[in-house]
Design a protein around this motif. Structure first.
Motif, PDB file in Angstrom:
ATOM      1  N   MET A   1       2.314  -4.774   0.408  1.00  0.00           N
ATOM      2  CA  MET A   1       1.962  -4.886  -1.006  1.00  0.00           C
ATOM      3  C   MET A   1       0.705  -5.726  -1.146  1.00  0.00           C
ATOM      4  SD  MET A   1       4.167  -6.606  -4.096  1.00  0.00           S
ATOM      5  CE  MET A   1       3.323  -7.151  -5.596  1.00  0.00           C
ATOM      6  N   ALA A   2      -0.167  -5.324  -2.047  1.00  0.00           N
ATOM      7  CA  ALA A   2      -1.314  -6.150  -2.417  1.00  0.00           C
ATOM      8  C   ALA A   2      -0.875  -7.045  -3.564  1.00  0.00           C
ATOM      9  CB  ALA A   2      -2.492  -5.284  -2.836  1.00  0.00           C
ATOM     10  N   GLY A   3      -1.079  -8.340  -3.426  1.00  0.00           N
ATOM     11  CA  GLY A   3      -0.663  -9.272  -4.467  1.00  0.00           C
ATOM     12  C   GLY A   3      -1.812 -10.122  -4.948  1.00  0.00           C
TER      13      GLY A   3
ATOM     14  N   PHE B   1       2.821 -13.598   4.076  1.00  0.00           N
ATOM     15  CA  PHE B   1       1.451 -13.189   3.791  1.00  0.00           C
ATOM     16  C   PHE B   1       0.822 -12.625   5.060  1.00  0.00           C
ATOM     17  CE2 PHE B   1       2.293 -16.558   0.635  1.00  0.00           C
ATOM     18  CZ  PHE B   1       2.094 -15.804  -0.520  1.00  0.00           C
ATOM     19  N   VAL B   2       0.313 -11.417   4.951  1.00  0.00           N
ATOM     20  CA  VAL B   2      -0.283 -10.739   6.102  1.00  0.00           C
ATOM     21  C   VAL B   2      -1.727 -11.186   6.293  1.00  0.00           C
ATOM     22  CG1 VAL B   2      -0.864  -8.499   7.115  1.00  0.00           C
ATOM     23  CG2 VAL B   2       1.216  -8.749   5.722  1.00  0.00           C
ATOM     24  N   SER B   3      -2.483 -11.117   5.214  1.00  0.00           N
ATOM     25  CA  SER B   3      -3.909 -11.418   5.301  1.00  0.00           C
ATOM     26  C   SER B   3      -4.482 -11.640   3.907  1.00  0.00           C
ATOM     27  CB  SER B   3      -4.662 -10.258   5.962  1.00  0.00           C
ATOM     28  OG  SER B   3      -6.065 -10.449   5.902  1.00  0.00           O
ATOM     29  N   GLY B   4      -5.525 -12.433   3.850  1.00  0.00           N
ATOM     30  CA  GLY B   4      -6.312 -12.487   2.640  1.00  0.00           C
ATOM     31  C   GLY B   4      -7.014 -11.153   2.459  1.00  0.00           C
ATOM     32  N   LEU B   5      -7.487 -10.893   1.259  1.00  0.00           N
ATOM     33  CA  LEU B   5      -8.147  -9.622   0.970  1.00  0.00           C
ATOM     34  C   LEU B   5      -9.435  -9.852   0.185  1.00  0.00           C
ATOM     35  CD1 LEU B   5      -7.613  -6.544   1.324  1.00  0.00           C
ATOM     36  CD2 LEU B   5      -6.616  -6.576  -0.977  1.00  0.00           C
ATOM     37  N   ILE B   6      -9.308 -10.476  -0.973  1.00  0.00           N
ATOM     38  CA  ILE B   6     -10.458 -10.710  -1.846  1.00  0.00           C
ATOM     39  C   ILE B   6     -10.376 -12.124  -2.413  1.00  0.00           C
ATOM     40  CG2 ILE B   6     -11.705  -9.963  -3.911  1.00  0.00           C
ATOM     41  CD1 ILE B   6     -10.240  -7.281  -3.673  1.00  0.00           C
ATOM     42  N   GLU B   7     -11.474 -12.821  -2.408  1.00  0.00           N
ATOM     43  CA  GLU B   7     -11.618 -14.065  -3.162  1.00  0.00           C
ATOM     44  C   GLU B   7     -12.862 -13.939  -4.025  1.00  0.00           C
ATOM     45  OE1 GLU B   7     -11.343 -17.833  -1.086  1.00  0.00           O
ATOM     46  OE2 GLU B   7     -10.062 -16.899   0.423  1.00  0.00           O
ATOM     47  N   GLU B   8     -12.710 -14.242  -5.291  1.00  0.00           N
ATOM     48  CA  GLU B   8     -13.847 -14.098  -6.193  1.00  0.00           C
ATOM     49  C   GLU B   8     -13.967 -15.276  -7.125  1.00  0.00           C
ATOM     50  OE1 GLU B   8     -15.491 -10.287  -7.722  1.00  0.00           O
ATOM     51  OE2 GLU B   8     -13.377  -9.712  -7.648  1.00  0.00           O
ATOM     52  N   ASP B   9     -15.203 -15.629  -7.424  1.00  0.00           N
ATOM     53  CA  ASP B   9     -15.461 -16.639  -8.436  1.00  0.00           C
ATOM     54  C   ASP B   9     -15.191 -16.052  -9.811  1.00  0.00           C
ATOM     55  OD1 ASP B   9     -16.449 -19.029  -7.043  1.00  0.00           O
ATOM     56  OD2 ASP B   9     -18.050 -17.706  -6.347  1.00  0.00           O
ATOM     57  N   MET B  10     -14.685 -16.900 -10.705  1.00  0.00           N
ATOM     58  CA  MET B  10     -14.442 -16.511 -12.087  1.00  0.00           C
ATOM     59  C   MET B  10     -15.514 -17.154 -12.958  1.00  0.00           C
ATOM     60  SD  MET B  10     -11.666 -14.719 -11.621  1.00  0.00           S
ATOM     61  CE  MET B  10     -10.893 -14.530 -13.224  1.00  0.00           C
TER      62      MET B  10
ATOM     63  N   TYR C   1     -18.640  -5.936  -1.948  1.00  0.00           N
ATOM     64  CA  TYR C   1     -17.426  -6.613  -1.515  1.00  0.00           C
ATOM     65  C   TYR C   1     -17.668  -7.419  -0.248  1.00  0.00           C
ATOM     66  CZ  TYR C   1     -12.874  -7.062   0.844  1.00  0.00           C
ATOM     67  OH  TYR C   1     -11.774  -7.538   1.510  1.00  0.00           O
ATOM     68  N   THR C   2     -17.280  -8.693  -0.291  1.00  0.00           N
ATOM     69  CA  THR C   2     -17.327  -9.546   0.886  1.00  0.00           C
ATOM     70  C   THR C   2     -15.895  -9.819   1.327  1.00  0.00           C
ATOM     71  OG1 THR C   2     -19.361 -10.630   0.137  1.00  0.00           O
ATOM     72  CG2 THR C   2     -18.063 -11.759   1.827  1.00  0.00           C
ATOM     73  N   PRO C   3     -15.490  -9.344   2.499  1.00  0.00           N
ATOM     74  CA  PRO C   3     -14.106  -9.532   2.942  1.00  0.00           C
ATOM     75  C   PRO C   3     -13.726 -11.006   3.048  1.00  0.00           C
ATOM     76  CG  PRO C   3     -15.248  -7.940   4.331  1.00  0.00           C
ATOM     77  CD  PRO C   3     -16.296  -8.594   3.486  1.00  0.00           C
ATOM     78  N   SER C   4     -12.489 -11.287   2.726  1.00  0.00           N
ATOM     79  CA  SER C   4     -11.936 -12.629   2.895  1.00  0.00           C
ATOM     80  C   SER C   4     -10.581 -12.476   3.564  1.00  0.00           C
ATOM     81  CB  SER C   4     -11.794 -13.333   1.540  1.00  0.00           C
ATOM     82  OG  SER C   4     -11.232 -14.622   1.703  1.00  0.00           O
ATOM     83  N   LEU C   5     -10.608 -12.249   4.856  1.00  0.00           N
ATOM     84  CA  LEU C   5      -9.395 -11.935   5.605  1.00  0.00           C
ATOM     85  C   LEU C   5      -8.785 -13.205   6.198  1.00  0.00           C
ATOM     86  CD1 LEU C   5     -10.599  -8.651   7.359  1.00  0.00           C
ATOM     87  CD2 LEU C   5      -9.506  -8.944   5.126  1.00  0.00           C
ATOM     88  N   ARG C   6      -8.406 -14.093   5.322  1.00  0.00           N
ATOM     89  CA  ARG C   6      -7.803 -15.348   5.747  1.00  0.00           C
ATOM     90  C   ARG C   6      -6.447 -15.108   6.404  1.00  0.00           C
ATOM     91  NH1 ARG C   6      -9.792 -20.170   3.495  1.00  0.00           N
ATOM     92  NH2 ARG C   6     -11.372 -19.930   1.851  1.00  0.00           N
TER      93      ARG C   6
ATOM     94  N   ASN D   1      -6.690 -12.340  -3.893  1.00  0.00           N
ATOM     95  CA  ASN D   1      -5.774 -11.231  -3.653  1.00  0.00           C
ATOM     96  C   ASN D   1      -5.509 -11.142  -2.158  1.00  0.00           C
ATOM     97  OD1 ASN D   1      -7.569 -10.174  -6.213  1.00  0.00           O
ATOM     98  ND2 ASN D   1      -5.398  -9.635  -6.363  1.00  0.00           N
ATOM     99  N   PHE D   2      -4.350 -10.648  -1.825  1.00  0.00           N
ATOM    100  CA  PHE D   2      -3.908 -10.678  -0.438  1.00  0.00           C
ATOM    101  C   PHE D   2      -2.961  -9.518  -0.165  1.00  0.00           C
ATOM    102  CE2 PHE D   2      -1.882 -13.784  -3.250  1.00  0.00           C
ATOM    103  CZ  PHE D   2      -0.613 -13.227  -3.369  1.00  0.00           C
ATOM    104  N   VAL D   3      -2.644  -9.340   1.109  1.00  0.00           N
ATOM    105  CA  VAL D   3      -1.662  -8.349   1.526  1.00  0.00           C
ATOM    106  C   VAL D   3      -0.421  -9.104   1.978  1.00  0.00           C
ATOM    107  CG1 VAL D   3      -1.127  -6.457   3.107  1.00  0.00           C
ATOM    108  CG2 VAL D   3      -3.460  -6.736   2.229  1.00  0.00           C
ATOM    109  N   MET D   4       0.755  -8.653   1.544  1.00  0.00           N
ATOM    110  CA  MET D   4       1.996  -9.342   1.867  1.00  0.00           C
ATOM    111  C   MET D   4       3.071  -8.343   2.267  1.00  0.00           C
ATOM    112  SD  MET D   4       2.943 -10.351  -2.066  1.00  0.00           S
ATOM    113  CE  MET D   4       4.735 -10.191  -2.147  1.00  0.00           C
ATOM    114  N   THR D   5       4.137  -8.867   2.855  1.00  0.00           N
ATOM    115  CA  THR D   5       5.277  -8.044   3.225  1.00  0.00           C
ATOM    116  C   THR D   5       6.530  -8.894   3.113  1.00  0.00           C
ATOM    117  OG1 THR D   5       6.142  -6.526   4.901  1.00  0.00           O
ATOM    118  CG2 THR D   5       5.145  -8.569   5.696  1.00  0.00           C
TER     119      THR D   5
END
Length: 354
Positions: A124-126, A150-159, A323-328, A285-289
């Motif tokens: 799931m993307a969360g 949490f599997v991996s980071g996905l997106i980090e963005e400034d607001m 898009y700049t990946p943020s795979l934390r 945003n991140f990927v989780m299971t």
């Protein structure tokens, strides 16, 4: 920029036909491989997908990936998930089913994940809001990050806080404050319980500006409302505001970050903190299971994402999307969510719990 985003989405849609299904519908397969026979072995001569190993892992999924996205199809998270879905397909030879399940700050998609078989293909993307905000604003939402992995980071963005200078004549924060002395401030945001509503409420509360929200189900609509003159300002992620800034339609006047934002050509956007308000937040945003999925399998999925992010195919798609990946790592994601929860809890008690 608009042409680039359209080209990106078109490319992804061609490779992953369909937009998923609502919770009430049967999930639709959304990759090109979905049209192949499901029982055909991954190493069949008729299968054009070449299976590779991710980081030397022995993880060998026996079924397709089912990735739930709690956002509408076509948004930034949905698009990026579909790109990584293609990467998982290339690595493992299995289709990636993207199932859009918007609503309840991710609770609907999480419930579907909870009911699935414990397996690293059930993903799931969360986003931060589902753990940091949803439980605060809706006591019926029982989401606890300790129940997931949490599997991996996905997106980090400034607001950023955006205005339309052609209508309001506002060009910076000082101008915004002056405008607010004699004009009604209406801001576009998601509903209470969402990040943009919270950030705007905190900023205006700290600065003593009376404001009210016109809410929608997404920041893209908030930006349209601002460009159309229906609101005075809105808080939105940097990527969604890029095309408006590039066209000269909207102007960012503050960023909720530790450092000034320089992602737009010719602009240096000051931080809210530098203006005197200690509000720091990035969307994440991140990927989780599920929490009991084998950790080695989870790491293999993350490694597959990292490996794909280093390919020329991915880099081209990511560049076109801005898009700049943020795979934390999963632990880094957990810390980010925990810190966000603590900030949101304080804001909730101060501005909402009355």
């Amino acid at each position: 920029m608009r042409r680039k985003v359209v080209a990106l989405i078109s490319a992804v849609v061609l490779a992953m036909t369909g937009c998923g299904a609502s919770p009430a519908e049967k999930p639709a397969e959304t990759t090109a491989a979905a049209s192949e026979k499901k029982n055909e072995p991954a190493d069949s001569k008729n299968n054009e997908v070449e299976k590779t190993e991710a980081g030397g892992s022995s993880f060998s999924p026996e079924k397709d990936f089912n990735i739930r996205v709690p956002f509408a199809a076509g948004g930034s998270v949905d698009t990026i998930v579909r790109i990584f879905g293609q990467g998982l397909q290339k690595t493992y030879g299995n289709s990636a089913i993207i199932n859009n399940m918007p609503g309840a700050n991710g609770a609907i998609a999480a419930a579907d994940l909870d009911s699935a078989k414990t397996d690293a293909t059930e993903l799931m993307a969360g986003g931060i809001a589902m753990f940091a905000l949803a439980p605060l604003f809706n006591k019926d939402v029982n989401l606890n990050m300790d129940d997931y992995q949490f599997v991996s980071g996905l997106i980090e963005e400034d607001m950023l806080l955006f205005v339309d200078p052609s209508r309001s004549k506002i060009e910076d924060w000082a101008g915004f404050q002056e405008y607010a002395k004699n004009n009604r401030i209406i801001f576009g945001s998601n509903t209470p319980g969402g990040a943009t509503h919270l950030l705007a409420t905190m900023l205006f509360g700290e600065s003593g500006i009376e404001a009210e929200a016109v809410t929608s189900d997404g920041s893209a609509k908030d930006l349209l409302a601002l460009a159309g003159g229906n609101v005075v300002c809105t808080v939105a992620p940097s990527s969604l505001g890029a095309q408006y800034v590039e066209e000269g339609t909207l102007l960012p006047i503050a960023v909720f970050s530790e450092e000034a934002y320089t992602g737009y050509d010719g602009l240096e956007v000051p931080t809210v903190k530098s203006l005197g308000y200690d509000i720091v937040f990035k969307s994440c945003n991140f990927v989780m299971t599920k929490k009991d999925v084998d950790k080695n399998d989870v790491e293999a999925v993350r490694q597959a994402m990292i490996d794909y992010s280093e390919t020329d195919e991915f880099k081209e798609l990511a560049t076109n999307a801005g898009y700049t990946p943020s795979l934390r790592s999963g632990e880094e994601v957990r810390e980010i969510v925990q810190n966000a929860y603590e900030m949101c809890q304080g804001a909730y008690e101060k501005y909402y719990a009355k």
